[in-house]
Design an enzyme around this catalytic site. Structure first.
Site, PDB file in Angstrom:
ATOM      1  N   GLU A  82      -2.318  26.303  -4.557  1.00 40.04           N
ATOM      2  CA  GLU A  82      -2.874  27.645  -4.396  1.00 40.04           C
ATOM      3  C   GLU A  82      -3.733  28.044  -5.600  1.00 40.04           C
ATOM      4  OE1 GLU A  82       1.447  27.990  -2.800  1.00 40.04           O
ATOM      5  OE2 GLU A  82       0.278  26.650  -4.090  1.00 40.04           O
ATOM      6  N   TRP A 120       6.604 -15.473   7.873  1.00 37.40           N
ATOM      7  CA  TRP A 120       6.582 -14.042   8.141  1.00 37.40           C
ATOM      8  C   TRP A 120       6.777 -13.779   9.626  1.00 37.40           C
ATOM      9  CZ3 TRP A 120       1.755 -13.631   4.626  1.00 37.40           C
ATOM     10  CH2 TRP A 120       2.164 -13.315   3.318  1.00 37.40           C
TER      11      TRP A 120
END
Length: 381
Positions: free
Chosen positions: A46, A184
């Protein structure tokens, strides 16, 4: 508000242990100021937006992803600055999850005559700051259990096949380092997503079994900026970790080993001499992990770790699920069949079955990602 949320996401990796906050100031339909919070920058979103807007903030609308603070911490309260700048309307996505301050920022703004609305794109904002909410309420981190699986629920190939695949991959990589590792399970696209998840986490937690089996680095290789290094945490009751492990050789004040072995033991001293930080916990009399996971998470919370990504094998996965410390599951399913059945997702014979909430399914490359919640850190929904 969507733009404010996009701004907040830019602070992933650089705002923790503070929340992710974005702010946009609009005058006559035009953005005149914007900002997002970075921890080292101190100023809240802000304040940055108000500075950018300058005099154009008077009579403008302020959109912010989290209720403006109304207390003094490292900085002064944002509510006072918003009022002084002449903002007439504040639209927030969500209320501050801290029960000690929730709503007080809105009350301060309304008391000064500002129009205040809350709840615009609230679900997105809550997901964005679920780790902050968990930490501020429980003083423990938000835990995401991530696993890569075959369609038949295996975390790894059968031992003989994995050994053969690794051998072929090592030969290939000696010729070209760009070729994928044949062992993998999931795709390159999924692995890139995992590194983005690591980047969004403060710590990564695994067990010694994973270290001994795979000798991984467990690093954040996303290439994205982060304020502090990813803390790599290993549960190792008997201190089987050696100084020769890759994760030890690459440490940079980012490795914590949790053990029930006395810290005066020779193997403990050996690791400490290699630069490894050890944290001692009393062993459990029963339980697959051998360590009180809640005590581990409490220690991580004390270190201002907001989010933990659990990447482990079936024993630790099962222990975490049984202990009820997992908040979210993210499971990457590859379109492959392992067969052997040697490495299941979790070993949890005493687990009470639970359905996932807020379930979502998406595709990444050839893989399917299933994501859902086991716990709701926002108690009101």
């Amino acid at each position: 508000m969507q733009h404010a949320l996009d701004l907040a996401r830019k602070a992933v990796g650089v705002a923790s242990p503070n929340p992710l906050v974005g702010c946009v100031i609009v005058q006559n339909g035009e953005i005149v100021g914007q900002g997002f919070h970075e921890y080292d920058g101190r100023s809240h979103a802000e304040i940055l937006a108000l500075r950018a807007a300058g005099g154009k903030a008077r009579g403008a609308i302020l959109y912010v992803t989290l209720e403006p603070c109304n207390h003094t911490g490292r900085t002064g309260p944002c509510t006072g600055a918003i009022i002084t700048a002449g903002i007439t309307r504040v639209v927030a996505a969500m209320q501050d999850p801290n029960p000690l301050v929730a709503g007080s920022g809105f009350e301060k703004l309304r008391g000064a005559g500002l129009e205040v609305h809350c709840g615009l794109l609230e679900e997105q904002a809550r997901v964005l700051n679920e780790a902050f909410a968990c930490s501020i309420v429980t003083q423990k981190p938000f835990v995401t259990l991530k696993s890569a699986l075959t369609l038949d629920g295996q975390l790894a190939w059968p031992r003989a096949e994995a050994k053969s695949a690794n051998s072929l991959a090592n030969k290939s990589q000696s010729k070209s380092s760009n070729k994928p590792n044949a062992a993998w399970i999931t795709s390159e696209e999924s692995r890139a997503e995992v590194h983005r998840m690591r980047h969004a986490s403060d710590a990564l937690l695994t067990g010694i079994g994973t270290i001994l089996a795979d000798n991984p680095l467990l690093a954040d290789r996303s290439g994205l900026p982060r304020r502090r290094r990813l803390l790599r945490v290993i549960l190792d009751t008997k201190l089987r970790l050696t100084p020769e492990a890759r994760i030890v050789k690459t440490l940079d004040d980012d490795l914590l080993v949790v053990t029930s072995t006395p810290l005066t033991a020779p193997r403990a001293r050996k690791l400490q001499n290699a630069g490894v930080e050890l944290f001692h916990v009393r062993p459990l009399r029963s339980g697959p992990a051998g360590i009180d996971l809640r005590a581990v998470l409490a220690e991580l919370g004390r270190r201002e770790i907001l989010s933990v990504m659990l990447e482990a094998g079936p024993t630790l996965n099962g222990a975490a699920l049984t202990a009820g410390v997992v908040h979210k599951l993210v499971l990457f399913y590859a379109p492959k069949i392992a067969g052997g059945g040697a490495v299941p997702f979790a070993r949890a014979p005493n687990l009470v079955p639970a359905a996932l909430g807020n379930l979502s399914i998406r595709q990444i490359g050839p893989d399917v990602v299933v994501e859902g919640y086991l716990q709701n850190v926002y108690r009101d929904r």
